[in-house]
Write an enzyme that holds these catalytic residues in place. Structure first.
Site, short mmCIF file in Angstrom:
data_model
loop_
_atom_site.label_atom_id
_atom_site.label_comp_id
_atom_site.label_asym_id
_atom_site.label_seq_id
_atom_site.Cartn_x
_atom_site.Cartn_y
_atom_site.Cartn_z
N GLY A 44 0.94 -0.78 0.46
CA GLY A 44 0.35 -0.08 0.54
C GLY A 44 0.75 1.11 0.05
O GLY A 44 2.16 1.37 0.85
N GLN A 49 2.77 9.57 1.16
CA GLN A 49 4.36 9.45 1.61
C GLN A 49 5.18 9.34 0.38
O GLN A 49 6.33 9.02 0.33
CB GLN A 49 4.08 7.59 1.47
CG GLN A 49 2.94 7.44 3.49
CD GLN A 49 3.08 5.66 2.58
OE1 GLN A 49 2.12 5.11 2.25
NE2 GLN A 49 3.92 4.65 3.44
N CYS A 96 5.80 0.00 7.95
CA CYS A 96 5.41 1.06 7.32
C CYS A 96 6.40 1.64 6.07
O CYS A 96 7.91 1.31 6.81
CB CYS A 96 4.64 2.10 7.89
SG CYS A 96 4.11 3.96 6.96
N LEU A 97 6.39 1.70 4.69
CA LEU A 97 7.47 2.68 4.03
C LEU A 97 7.46 3.69 4.99
O LEU A 97 9.03 3.87 4.64
CB LEU A 97 7.03 2.25 1.85
CG LEU A 97 6.54 1.34 2.10
CD1 LEU A 97 6.19 1.43 0.61
CD2 LEU A 97 7.51 0.16 2.29
N HIS A 138 -4.70 1.35 7.26
CA HIS A 138 -3.51 1.36 7.01
C HIS A 138 -3.57 2.72 6.42
O HIS A 138 -2.69 3.87 6.60
CB HIS A 138 -2.49 0.57 7.03
CG HIS A 138 -1.36 1.01 7.58
ND1 HIS A 138 -0.30 0.79 8.20
CD2 HIS A 138 -0.61 1.61 6.08
CE1 HIS A 138 1.10 1.50 8.00
NE2 HIS A 138 1.16 1.65 7.12
N GLU A 139 -3.29 2.75 4.72
CA GLU A 139 -3.72 4.16 3.77
C GLU A 139 -4.44 5.14 4.17
O GLU A 139 -4.03 5.58 3.93
CB GLU A 139 -3.72 3.37 2.48
CG GLU A 139 -2.87 2.22 2.49
CD GLU A 139 -1.42 2.63 2.30
OE1 GLU A 139 -0.42 3.70 2.28
OE2 GLU A 139 -0.41 1.48 2.92
N HIS A 142 -2.97 7.26 7.14
CA HIS A 142 -2.16 7.88 6.43
C HIS A 142 -2.69 9.35 5.57
O HIS A 142 -2.26 10.33 5.68
CB HIS A 142 -1.27 7.39 4.79
CG HIS A 142 -0.50 7.05 5.73
ND1 HIS A 142 0.77 7.11 6.08
CD2 HIS A 142 0.13 5.28 5.21
CE1 HIS A 142 1.87 6.18 6.28
NE2 HIS A 142 1.41 5.47 5.89
#
Length: 184
Positions: A44, A49, A96-97, A138-139, A142
């Site tokens: 994702g 991000q 998470c990235l 999760h996304e 963000h």
């Protein structure tokens, strides 16, 4: 085009992202986001991000093909609105990235209903559960300016403080390009 991933500590990750004007051509950006996400081995990626404070995220859970419903779970969510979350919360270790090399258990509700536009600006309203719901939650966080570490107990956050500071300074090993807010 592969974008660098914005690291923890950057203000863009804490802003509530703005709506995208209906009809905006997002084809190239969405392709770039998928390419960026895949290059970083993610499932994702939200626009903040990659430094863009807009309400857009992409998901691709097809690598989790053994999980129910994941074999064809790949889509973009434009201007999403979370309508409802319900069900028994369940713990799962998230990463998470934007917070590389840190994974922690987060409890999230099992089901959700979301309204969004697809890549052709068709409005959708759909329900998701299980791993699909978790990835979306999760996304979605963000684009609301939240991150998974916000759900951790205060003690756990204090224990991670040094690692998070290092990440914001770019002192972290990743297989992908990063943009660290405090990198000198």
């Amino acid at each position: 085009m592969i974008y660098p991933i914005v690291m923890y500590g950057d203000a863009v990750l804490r802003q509530k992202a703005g709506d995208i004007a209906p009809g905006t051509d997002l084809k190239q950006l969405i392709e770039d986001m998928y390419e960026t996400m895949h290059a970083a081995s993610g499932i994702g990626l939200a626009a903040p991000q990659i430094g863009k404070s807009i309400r857009l995220f992409v998901v691709d859970g097809t690598v989790l093909e053994d999980e129910p419903g994941m074999a064809d779970f790949k889509k973009a969510f434009i201007n999403p609105q979370m309508l409802e979350e319900w069900g028994e919360p369940w713990d799962y270790e998230e990463g998470c990235l934007s917070i590389p090399n840190i994974r922690e258990k987060v409890a999230r509700k099992a089901r959700l209903r979301i309204r969004y536009f697809d890549e052709q600006w068709n409005q959708k309203e759909e329900e998701y559960d299980g791993m699909q719901a978790r990835i979306i939650q999760h996304e979605y966080d963000h684009i609301e300016g939240k991150m998974f570490v916000d759900y951790l107990p205060a003690l756990k956050k204090r224990l991670l403080k040094g690692k998070l500071t290092d990440i914001s300074k770019g002192k972290v090993d990743t297989e992908y390009r990063i943009a660290a807010p405090l990198k000198k």
